[in-house]
Design an enzyme around this catalytic site. Structure first.
Site, PDB file in Angstrom:
ATOM      1  N   SER A 263      -7.469   1.508  -1.857  1.00 30.12           N
ATOM      2  CA  SER A 263      -6.243   0.754  -2.087  1.00 30.12           C
ATOM      3  C   SER A 263      -6.638  -0.631  -2.557  1.00 30.12           C
ATOM      4  O   SER A 263      -7.557  -1.234  -2.006  1.00 30.12           O
ATOM      5  CB  SER A 263      -5.454   0.649  -0.775  1.00 30.12           C
ATOM      6  OG  SER A 263      -4.544  -0.414  -0.857  1.00 30.12           O
TER       7      SER A 263
ATOM      8  N   CYS B 136      -9.433  -1.944  15.493  1.00 30.96           N
ATOM      9  CA  CYS B 136      -9.714  -3.371  15.651  1.00 30.96           C
ATOM     10  C   CYS B 136      -9.750  -3.815  17.106  1.00 30.96           C
ATOM     11  O   CYS B 136     -10.402  -4.801  17.444  1.00 30.96           O
ATOM     12  CB  CYS B 136      -8.670  -4.200  14.901  1.00 30.96           C
ATOM     13  SG  CYS B 136      -8.572  -3.740  13.179  1.00 30.96           S
TER      14      CYS B 136
ATOM     15  N   GLU C 243       1.824   1.800  -3.353  1.00 27.79           N
ATOM     16  CA  GLU C 243       0.644   2.320  -4.070  1.00 27.79           C
ATOM     17  C   GLU C 243       0.534   3.828  -3.854  1.00 27.79           C
ATOM     18  O   GLU C 243       0.266   4.595  -4.776  1.00 27.79           O
ATOM     19  CB  GLU C 243      -0.597   1.647  -3.484  1.00 27.79           C
ATOM     20  CG  GLU C 243      -1.590   1.119  -4.490  1.00 27.79           C
ATOM     21  CD  GLU C 243      -2.825   0.544  -3.813  1.00 27.79           C
ATOM     22  OE1 GLU C 243      -2.718   0.039  -2.668  1.00 27.79           O
ATOM     23  OE2 GLU C 243      -3.905   0.614  -4.402  1.00 27.79           O
TER      24      GLU C 243
ATOM     25  N   GLU D 138     -15.132 -11.613   4.827  1.00 28.51           N
ATOM     26  CA  GLU D 138     -14.054 -11.267   3.913  1.00 28.51           C
ATOM     27  C   GLU D 138     -13.499 -12.498   3.214  1.00 28.51           C
ATOM     28  O   GLU D 138     -13.168 -12.462   2.032  1.00 28.51           O
ATOM     29  CB  GLU D 138     -12.930 -10.547   4.667  1.00 28.51           C
ATOM     30  CG  GLU D 138     -11.824 -10.060   3.763  1.00 28.51           C
ATOM     31  CD  GLU D 138     -10.709  -9.391   4.531  1.00 28.51           C
ATOM     32  OE1 GLU D 138     -10.432  -8.219   4.255  1.00 28.51           O
ATOM     33  OE2 GLU D 138     -10.119 -10.044   5.413  1.00 28.51           O
TER      34      GLU D 138
ATOM     35  N   CYS E 297      -8.171  -2.358   4.588  1.00 29.02           N
ATOM     36  CA  CYS E 297      -7.936  -3.592   5.333  1.00 29.02           C
ATOM     37  C   CYS E 297      -9.099  -3.967   6.230  1.00 29.02           C
ATOM     38  O   CYS E 297      -9.142  -5.060   6.788  1.00 29.02           O
ATOM     39  CB  CYS E 297      -6.668  -3.468   6.158  1.00 29.02           C
ATOM     40  SG  CYS E 297      -6.535  -1.902   7.001  1.00 29.02           S
TER      41      CYS E 297
ATOM     42  N   GLU F 264     -13.652 -13.590  -5.700  1.00 31.00           N
ATOM     43  CA  GLU F 264     -12.721 -14.561  -6.302  1.00 31.00           C
ATOM     44  C   GLU F 264     -11.305 -14.399  -5.802  1.00 31.00           C
ATOM     45  O   GLU F 264     -10.556 -15.368  -5.693  1.00 31.00           O
ATOM     46  CB  GLU F 264     -12.692 -14.344  -7.820  1.00 31.00           C
ATOM     47  CG  GLU F 264     -13.542 -15.312  -8.580  1.00 31.00           C
ATOM     48  CD  GLU F 264     -13.514 -14.974 -10.049  1.00 31.00           C
ATOM     49  OE1 GLU F 264     -14.584 -14.965 -10.662  1.00 31.00           O
ATOM     50  OE2 GLU F 264     -12.390 -14.693 -10.551  1.00 31.00           O
TER      51      GLU F 264
ATOM     52  N   LYS G 194     -14.537 -10.457   9.233  1.00 27.40           N
ATOM     53  CA  LYS G 194     -13.517 -11.274   8.571  1.00 27.40           C
ATOM     54  C   LYS G 194     -14.117 -12.589   8.062  1.00 27.40           C
ATOM     55  O   LYS G 194     -13.632 -13.159   7.087  1.00 27.40           O
ATOM     56  CB  LYS G 194     -12.351 -11.565   9.532  1.00 27.40           C
ATOM     57  CG  LYS G 194     -11.526 -10.340   9.908  1.00 27.40           C
ATOM     58  CD  LYS G 194     -10.692  -9.825   8.751  1.00 27.40           C
ATOM     59  CE  LYS G 194      -9.925  -8.564   9.125  1.00 27.40           C
ATOM     60  NZ  LYS G 194      -9.248  -7.959   7.991  1.00 27.40           N
TER      61      LYS G 194
ATOM     62  N   GLU H 214       0.836  -1.204   0.000  1.00 32.51           N
ATOM     63  CA  GLU H 214       0.000   0.000   0.000  1.00 32.51           C
ATOM     64  C   GLU H 214       0.875   1.260   0.000  1.00 32.51           C
ATOM     65  O   GLU H 214       0.528   2.254  -0.631  1.00 32.51           O
ATOM     66  CB  GLU H 214      -0.923  -0.010   1.230  1.00 32.51           C
ATOM     67  CG  GLU H 214      -2.123   0.909   1.077  1.00 32.51           C
ATOM     68  CD  GLU H 214      -3.249   0.571   2.055  1.00 32.51           C
ATOM     69  OE1 GLU H 214      -3.361  -0.616   2.441  1.00 32.51           O
ATOM     70  OE2 GLU H 214      -3.999   1.480   2.426  1.00 32.51           O
TER      71      GLU H 214
END
Lengths: 130, 595, 585
Positions: C323, C513, C285, C365, C303, C370, C362, C282
């Site tokens: 991102s 988190c 990026e 997630e 994230c 795919e 999660k 990132e």
């Protein structure tokens, strides 16, 4: 932007007050006032109103105005109707079905005779008349 | 030709039983004898509503009111009053000159009602603003805009002693003053026209009959506390009232009595209508405001009060329709005039919706301090069908019952509370010997359980538990222990519910338990319903010795459970009987027994 | 701020408090505990349950302590026989609508209603049971709605609407048929729900909870054909100890590794390694966009899977700003089945990768798109929450507190201080800036403690100069705070104005988190601050504090990936985004 000034309101009030007292409503001096609150309508006041209009037309009476009003409080005696005419006391009739409406036009308005069994007293004095 | 005089003989059922028919006939013959038959018409009327003092005779056009007239009095009335023009003083109604009534000249003594709120109802056409204006309409607004300061308006309200008519009885001047003093803007004026109490329709009639009085009053409040926007929250189940309000608002706007720069005063005020959607709880002020904001109608804790943080968290005055209707008159006549009516702590009048087992049901407006007896018997004409009075319920689902022992209680906020009931919005339901108090309590609890918003546990769960216990009692399945548990739940609901709905929901139960404990115990201990109402506890059976076998009951039975040969005693099949009571009411021979 | 002080009495004891204090707070100050149920310090008082009623001398009424502000001269009585009787009756009423199956409930011993019943000594139910039989909604990957147990405290609705601004659930019906469900009575999976799990974290009883997938993990651990590996998230190490009686914020990293080994996992990895890797990808990026102008600014972190779901539903016009880097757990997952599989010579089909997360989203997630199958197998097989892990450790009979400290396995278990601070709000930004500075200027930051982005404030901003340019960053946490930030970005772009920020970090949960929906129950700001302190302690104690200095990371690029944003990196470590409807029915 004011739509009506204070002076205009005062003048309007005076005019309308006089009209109500003299009952000079567009040249008609006899009033049939039908109670058209929900209790009246539920008891058939709309049919009573129509019966009045029809009978007045049938009798060719053009000096009678039919008006609506709110609830007088006599809900058990609906439909209620008040008759005001010069030369007769103001009378409130209760339980006025279409048949009685016809009777009122013929006997009270035309014949100037009160009708039995339907007269109700005024519920209270009018506090607006000083 | 019209007559010179009219003699109205009250033909109501109570008077008829005391010989009004004879009086009528006597008048006709006396008039004939006196030779003035052509000048006087004798008429039989409907009930004049003063049955305790009947028979009544009224003479028009001078409006003389004779009470307790005997058939023999006809001669004297004809001779003295109609021929000579002199009233028969001994028969005239001598009113009690009490402090309750306003200036004596203003009202006739016998009329127990005093119509302030309903002053224009039944008199004007509610869809014509000119008629409202002709009867001093908007004159109070003129005074407030051009002659009075906001503090003077508040002062007038304070002197008047007007208390909120929605049920709580909070001093109106105090509410307006709090809101006026908060330093925040914008401020709002709200009219609570939700009127959810079963059997109450005072507000509906006021709005249908005199919508401008509310508009004028709200505008006055706006000028007084510094608000330019008003909302009328009205239940959607009142389509005619909504229509009349819409017409009134349109006409007021056209004449510039609503909108910008009213009457050239520089003051703007406008009113919007918001519809309810079928929730009784939205009559509670914080839930109502939440509903206007578009949220679920659930109450909020107070403090903060709406006067400080109301609609959109801004200072708001919210009053009931009836409270608003009083405002223009108080401004025009002065607070002192208003304070002259009523009792020491409850000034003015109250509109009651008198319904139930009463002859003359309808709306009555009486000065505070009028007794229950006067309302039920004098104005209401007493119990229909000659049954016995059992109790009168006031205050809707938040109120309680009042028994015959207390009928002479002067009505005001404090007195009704002392009796375990409340004034409420003005519902007054009369009950007779055929009404079962357990059934009544069950009806009200059923209502509050259905209408509970569900936010707080005491009302949401407690209400249902109470209702279940009442159901058990009405089915003869309850124990004394259940009665104790009901009291426990009632106490928790009263103390811990978030709003008035839950806090007062146990009132019908607790009140009927207090005054009619024996009736409850009959259901619990003896498994009977003395009034014969609770279906599970009554049986209908046919007494063979009285039954002549006419078959009428069998024909009327909706489930065809009565069998029998012609002219032989009939029999009811208990397993199929649904206890509707039809056979009991149609049998002319008293052969159907209800136990 | 000079708030006026007020004199009050509580149970006869006189003392001073500030104006604006509620009766409940005032009582707490003198160690008088008034029982509550619907009250939660994260939310304004809802005043529903009616348990916190108290008396005030001079009034015949009882008042709710949670919502009544104190007034000068108020004399409060918190306990007397009548008050206790009323509270007790209210609790009994609530219990009469609640299933009586504590022994089979996942909140057994950890339930606020149970605690109240115990405190009030409830021994029998005086009222008949009246339970609303409504079916369970387990339509989402992550959460289960169990309306039978709902006590209508309203916390979940207020959290989802006011705190998170997602509006997935609402009160439906009225009175006794009140229930909590998505609008229109659709299933949770058909609603805007972003699976952040904050509802479950605030529920006092077992009415909303995480989907328990521990059985899947047990099964895999028992399967001899499966090579089980596990990664543990940064936020877990400062909260797992709470389940065993430790203070929030206690670092139990090495005991956690030991416990996982004893459970049967063969490879103990750390999500922080993935965090370091995320920073590499990132950060690169960011350099591409900020320095070389390739792609749109501001760059927004991705994230947090609940945040990804929120943006795809509510702000999908801003997708180009995201991102494309996967989250740390996803990166570790992908590498465990390729890089690690190669190194250990095990076929990825036989590797069972479990992630321990503070997060319920999660679970969503790992099957989101795919790209979560980039290794050729499902990159992560199961994701379980901190709460589920604590239950596994207990049922395995492991005496957690007596475990020795053990290490994780290389290379996927090596991390720097920058990786560990991912668990805190602002941590991703701080870690990214530490590396971005190096990537842009070629030099190391003298002071890597960028405190401007730390703390519990809902929106934080900072500026840092890099190579002569000013970089403006924003950090937002708690989903409800993001609307303001994004609307300003939208406005700037629409009007062609200068961007308020170049880089934005978003965490859906309050505190980041560490305040995740899968963390141990009872999180308040007090506890969140302690957990945050634990995270930053882990950072300060680390030898290496910048992601680009992580030797395992350097080795990974050298042997396997090439360089950040390489073709292989894109294949394994990056993902795509699609707009999604708010309601699918």
């Amino acid at each position: 932007m004011a739509k009506m000034t204070l002076e205009e309101l005062k003048k309007l009030r005076e005019t309308k007050k006089r009209e109500l007292e003299k009952r000079e409503v567009t040249g008609k001096d006899i009033e049939i006032i039908v109670g058209m609150a929900t209790c009246g309508i539920a008891a058939g006041a709309k049919q009573t109103l129509s019966a009045f209009l029809n009978e007045l037309e049938a009798q060719n009476l053009s000096n009678v105005v039919v008006r609506q009003t709110g609830c007088m409080g006599y809900c058990y005696a609906e439909p209620t109707v008040e008759i005001r005419m010069p030369g007769m006391p103001d009378i409130i009739y209760g339980k006025v079905d279409p048949e009685t409406a016809v009777k009122i036009v013929r006997k009270h308005i035309l014949g100037k005779v009160l009708i039995n069994d339907h007269i109700l007293d005024k519920p209270a004095a009018d506090i607006m008349k000083k | 030709m019209a007559f010179k005089n009219y003699v109205l003989v009250c033909g109501g059922t109570a008077c008829q039983s005391s010989k009004s028919e004879e009086i009528y006939k006597n008048f006709i013959s006396e008039l004939e004898a006196a030779g003035i038959k052509e000048d006087v018409q004798v008429v039989k009327t409907g009930c004049f509503g003063f049955c305790e003092k009947g028979p009544i005779v009224k003479v028009l056009p001078d409006e003389s009111f004779y009470v307790e007239v005997k058939p023999t009095d006809a001669k004297e009335i004809v001779a003295e009053h109609l021929v000579k023009g002199r009233q028969v003083k001994r028969l005239l109604y001598q009113g009690e000159e009490t402090k309750k009534h306003a200036k004596v000249e203003d009202i006739a003594f016998y009329q127990k009602q005093f119509r302030i709120v309903l002053r224009n109802c039944g008199v004007i056409n509610p869809e014509d603003i000119n008629e409202y204006i002709a009867r001093d309409g908007y004159a109070a607004l003129e005074k407030v805009l051009f002659q009075m300061t906001p503090d003077e308006v508040i002062q007038e309200l304070k002197v008047s002693g007007l208390r909120g008519r929605g049920g709580a009885g909070f001093p109106t001047w105090l509410k307006w003053n709090f809101t006026k003093q908060v330093n925040d803007s914008p401020k709002y004026i709200v009219c609570n026209a939700d009127e959810g109490d079963p059997g109450a329709y005072m507000d509906r009639s006021t709005l249908e009959g005199d919508p401008h009085s509310i508009l004028e009053a709200m505008t006055i409040a706006g000028k007084t506390i510094g608000s330019n926007k008003g909302y009328i929250y009205i239940r959607a189940e009142y389509p005619l009232a909504i229509h009349r309000l819409e017409v009134a608002i349109k006409q007021a706007r056209e004449l510039g009595l609503l909108g910008k720069d009213i009457l050239g005063s520089g003051f703007d005020f406008d009113i919007e209508i918001r519809l309810g959607a079928g929730a009784f709880v939205c009559g509670e002020e914080t839930a109502l405001l939440a509903s206007i904001e578009g949220e679920r109608g659930m109450p909020k804790p107070r403090p903060p009060f709406p006067a400080v943080k109301g609609l959109w968290k801004k200072p708001t005055v919210i009053n009931n329709v009836e409270t608003w209707a009083n405002i223009p008159v108080i401004i025009l006549r002065g607070g002192a005039w208003f304070a002259n009516i009523g009792t020491e702590k409850s000034k003015g009048t109250k509109v009651f919706a008198l319904t139930g087992k009463i002859r003359n049901s309808g709306l009555v407006e009486v000065p505070m301090g009028t007794t229950l007896r006067e309302i039920i018997y004098d104005i209401g004409g007493g119990i229909i069908n000659g049954k016995k009075f059992k109790a009168v319920q006031t205050g809707g689902p938040s109120g309680g019952v009042i028994t015959a022992d207390y009928l002479d209680t002067p009505i005001d906020y404090e007195n009704l509370q002392k009796l375990g009931s409340i004034m409420g919005s003005g519902g007054m339901i009369v009950m007779d010997e055929d009404d079962c108090m357990v059934d009544i309590a069950k009806f009200y609890l059923g209502f509050t359980v259905d209408e509970s918003c569900g936010k707080c546990a005491p009302c949401r769960v407690g209400g249902r538990q109470l209702l279940n216990y009442l159901d058990k009692i009405s089915k003869g399945k309850a124990t004394r222990d259940d009665l104790a548990k009901m009291k426990q739940i009632g106490a928790a609901m009263k103390r811990a519910s978030l709003c008035g709905l839950g806090q007062t929901a146990p009132n019908p139960v607790l009140s009927t338990l207090t005054y009619f404990e024996k009736e409850y115990l009959a259901h619990v201990d003896d498994r009977t319903c003395p009034a014969g109402k609770c279906k599970d506890l009554i049986t209908y059976s046919i007494l063979p010795e009285k039954c002549i076998g006419c078959g009428l009951c069998a024909r009327r039975c909706p489930v065809s459970c009565i069998t029998g040969e012609k002219r032989q005693p009939h029999v009811i099949d208990q397993s199929a009987c649904i206890k509707c009571g039809e056979c009991y009411s149609v049998c002319k021979f008293g052969a159907v027994m209800r136990k | 701020m000079n708030a006026k002080t007020i004199n009050i009495k509580v149970n006869g004891m006189p003392f001073f408090v500030h104006e604006g204090t509620t009766v409940l707070e005032a009582a707490k100050l003198v160690n008088v505990k008034i029982p509550t149920l619907c009250y939660h310090p994260d939310l304004p008082a809802w005043a529903a349950c009616g348990i916190c009623v108290v008396k005030v001398e001079g009034s015949p009424k009882m008042f709710r302590a949670c919502s009544t502000p104190v007034e000068d001269g108020m004399s409060i009585i918190t306990h007397d026989p009548e008050i206790v009787e009323v509270r007790r009756t209210v609790i009994e009423l609530i219990l009469s609508t609640h299933p009586n199956d504590c022994l089979q409930c996942l909140r057994n011993q950890n339930c606020e209603l149970q605690r109240l019943a115990a405190e009030f000594g409830i021994r029998e139910m005086p009222f008949e049971y009246n339970i609303n039989r409504i079916p369970v909604d387990d339509s989402t990957t992550s959460l289960v709605l169990n309306p039978e147990k709902c006590v209508k405290c309203g916390r979940c609705v207020k959290v989802c609407q006011e705190m998170q601004n997602v509006w997935a659930i609402e009160f439906l019906g009225r009175g006794e048929s009140t229930r909590i469900a998505p609008a229109g009575d659709v299933l949770l999976a058909e609603s805007p729900c972003i699976k952040c799990g904050q509802c479950s974290a605030h529920c006092p009883v077992g009415a909303i909870y995480e989907k328990d997938e521990t059985q899947k993990v047990w099964k895999a651990l028992q399967d001899p054909t499966k090579h089980c590996v596990v990664q543990i998230a940064p936020a877990v190490r400062v909260a797992l100890g709470e389940a065993f009686g430790l203070e929030p914020g206690t670092l139990v990293t090495n005991k956690a590794y030991a416990a996982l080994r004893r459970l049967g996992f063969k490879g103990i990895f750390d999500t922080n390694f993935g965090a370091d890797l995320t920073i590499m990808e990132e950060g690169s990026e960011f350099v591409e966009r900020f320095v070389h102008g390739k792609g749109e600014l501001p760059l927004i972190t991705s994230c947090c899977p609940a945040w990804v779901d929120y943006l795809e539903k509510y702000y999908h016009d801003l997708i180009p700003l995201f991102s494309t880097a996967k989250s740390p757990q996803a990166m570790v997952g992908a590498l465990s089945k390729t890089y690690y599989a190669d190194k250990s010579g095990i076929d990825c089909k036989n590797i069972f990768m479990v992630s321990i997360m503070p997060c319920t989203a999660k679970k969503y997630e790992i099957v989101r798109s795919e790209s979560m199958y980039s290794s050729g197998c499902q990159d992560i097989d199961v994701s379980i929450t901190t709460r589920e892990l604590s239950r596994m450790i207990k049922s395995a009979g492991i005496d957690f507190l007596s475990l020795p400290d053990e290490d994780a396995d290389a290379p996927l278990g090596i991390y720097t201080g920058a990786g560990t601070i991912f668990g805190a709000t602002g941590g991703v930004m701080e870690a990214a800036l530490r590396t971005a500075y190096f990537l842009v200027t070629g030099q190391e930051l003298k002071n890597v403690d960028l405190t401007d982005v730390r703390g519990i404030e809902g929106i934080k901003e900072a500026r840092i100069r890099m190579a002569g340019k000013e970089v403006r960053v924003a950090v937002a946490h708690q989903m409800g705070n993001i609307e303001k930030v994004l609307d300003l970005v939208r406005e700037a772009k629409a009007k062609g104005k200068e961007l308020p920020w170049h880089f934005i970090e978003v965490m859906a949960c309050r505190g980041g988190c560490i305040g995740g929906g899968g963390q141990p129950y009872g999180a308040t700001d007090e506890i969140r601050k302690k957990r945050l302190a634990g995270i930053y302690k882990d950072d300060t104690l680390s030898k290496i504090r910048c992601s680009h200095q992580n030797p395992a990371i350097k080795q990974l690029y050298a042997e396997f990936l090439g360089k950040p944003l390489s073709h292989k990196s894109h294949e394994l470590l990056h993902t795509k985004y699609t707009p999604r409807p708010l309601y699918t029915r």
